[in-house]
Design a protein around this motif. Structure first.
Motif, PDB file in Angstrom:
ATOM      1  N   UNK A   1     -16.475  13.180  41.340  1.00 25.49           N
ATOM      2  CA  UNK A   1     -17.845  12.905  41.783  1.00 25.49           C
ATOM      3  C   UNK A   1     -18.021  11.398  41.812  1.00 25.49           C
ATOM      4  N   UNK A   2     -18.038  10.851  43.016  1.00 19.24           N
ATOM      5  CA  UNK A   2     -18.028   9.389  43.162  1.00 19.24           C
ATOM      6  C   UNK A   2     -16.809   8.855  42.407  1.00 19.24           C
ATOM      7  N   UNK A   3     -17.030   7.994  41.415  1.00 18.45           N
ATOM      8  CA  UNK A   3     -15.892   7.456  40.671  1.00 18.45           C
ATOM      9  C   UNK A   3     -15.661   8.201  39.364  1.00 18.45           C
ATOM     10  N   UNK A   4     -16.448   9.246  39.106  1.00 16.45           N
ATOM     11  CA  UNK A   4     -16.305  10.017  37.879  1.00 16.45           C
ATOM     12  C   UNK A   4     -15.327  11.182  38.095  1.00 16.45           C
ATOM     13  N   UNK A   5     -14.536  11.474  37.052  1.00 13.73           N
ATOM     14  CA  UNK A   5     -13.577  12.573  37.105  1.00 13.73           C
ATOM     15  C   UNK A   5     -13.873  13.529  35.952  1.00 13.73           C
TER      16      UNK A   5
END
Length: 223
Positions: free
Chosen positions: A98-102
């Motif tokens: 999610x965007x730059x989140x994993x």
């Protein structure tokens, strides 16, 4: 990998997928030896920064973090591939960017036949534990030979349960006793050694015809 990492686009999801052995990894017992570039293993800190690093080879699920915070994970095998993995829970790993989140989570796998290994030295105990098994597992048996066991007794058990796929025999003997027994055997002639082997293994005397056949085959092998 570092060369490929230079192509990463800021803010885009990034993943590394590889099949190798991380230093200190926990083996499941049925992995095959591998080398990558002449190395048997690599340290997890050598991976370049990535959102998620998915690895294959080790069959037990396990996870590390690189110094930069990247997730390094073995999702593990989807089935118990050997009796070293008996009782090991299997799963698949779902990875979401999610965007730059994993984020990642495990989904348990309940398909396939589990593996069960029974260690015993008694035929009665073996029968009881086989009857108590639930489900439909593949079965391995470690049978310690304390008293004489007739081969037909174990054959009857194997014929009655087609899920038994491996039987290993162990000897319950102290090291000192084993050394003394080996020295005694060396003092016997070859036919006497064979007679003792048959008597102790099958709990019955060895007839002369069998001894003659054994000696003939031994001589044929030597020549």
């Amino acid at each position: 990998m570092e060369g490929l990492a230079e192509r990463y686009i800021e803010g885009e999801p990034t993943a590394i997928v590889s099949h190798l052995f991380v230093d200190g990894g926990r083996e499941g017992g049925s992995e095959r030896p591998i080398q990558v570039g002449g190395a048997y293993s690599v340290h997890y800190s050598t991976f370049p920064t990535a959102g998620y690093i998915a690895l294959g080879h080790l069959h037990a699920p396990q996870e590390y973090r690189t110094p930069s915070g990247s997730i390094v994970r073995y999702s593990g095998s989807i089935l118990q591939n050997g009796f070293g993995e008996a009782g090991q829970k299997k799963s698949v790993t779902i990875v979401e960017f999610t965007d730059e989140q994993v984020h990642h989570r495990d989904v348990p796998l309940n398909g396939g036949r589990p593996l069960v290994r029974i260690a015993t030295s008694s035929l009665a105990d073996l029968r009881s534990r086989l009857d108590a098994l639930e489900g439909d597992p593949w079965i391995g048996i470690d049978f310690t030979l304390v008293d004489g066991v007739a081969p037909e007794d174990l054959d009857d058990i194997r014929r009655s349960n087609t899920s038994i796929v491996d039987v290993a025999f162990l000897h319950d003997r102290a090291p000192a006793d084993a050394a003394e027994g080996a020295q005694t055997l060396l003092q016997l002639t070859l036919d006497e050694q064979f007679r003792r082997y048959v008597a102790e293994t099958f709990n019955e005397p060895c007839d002369d015809d069998l001894v003659r056949l054994f000696l003939e085959l031994t001589e044929e092998a030597r020549s």
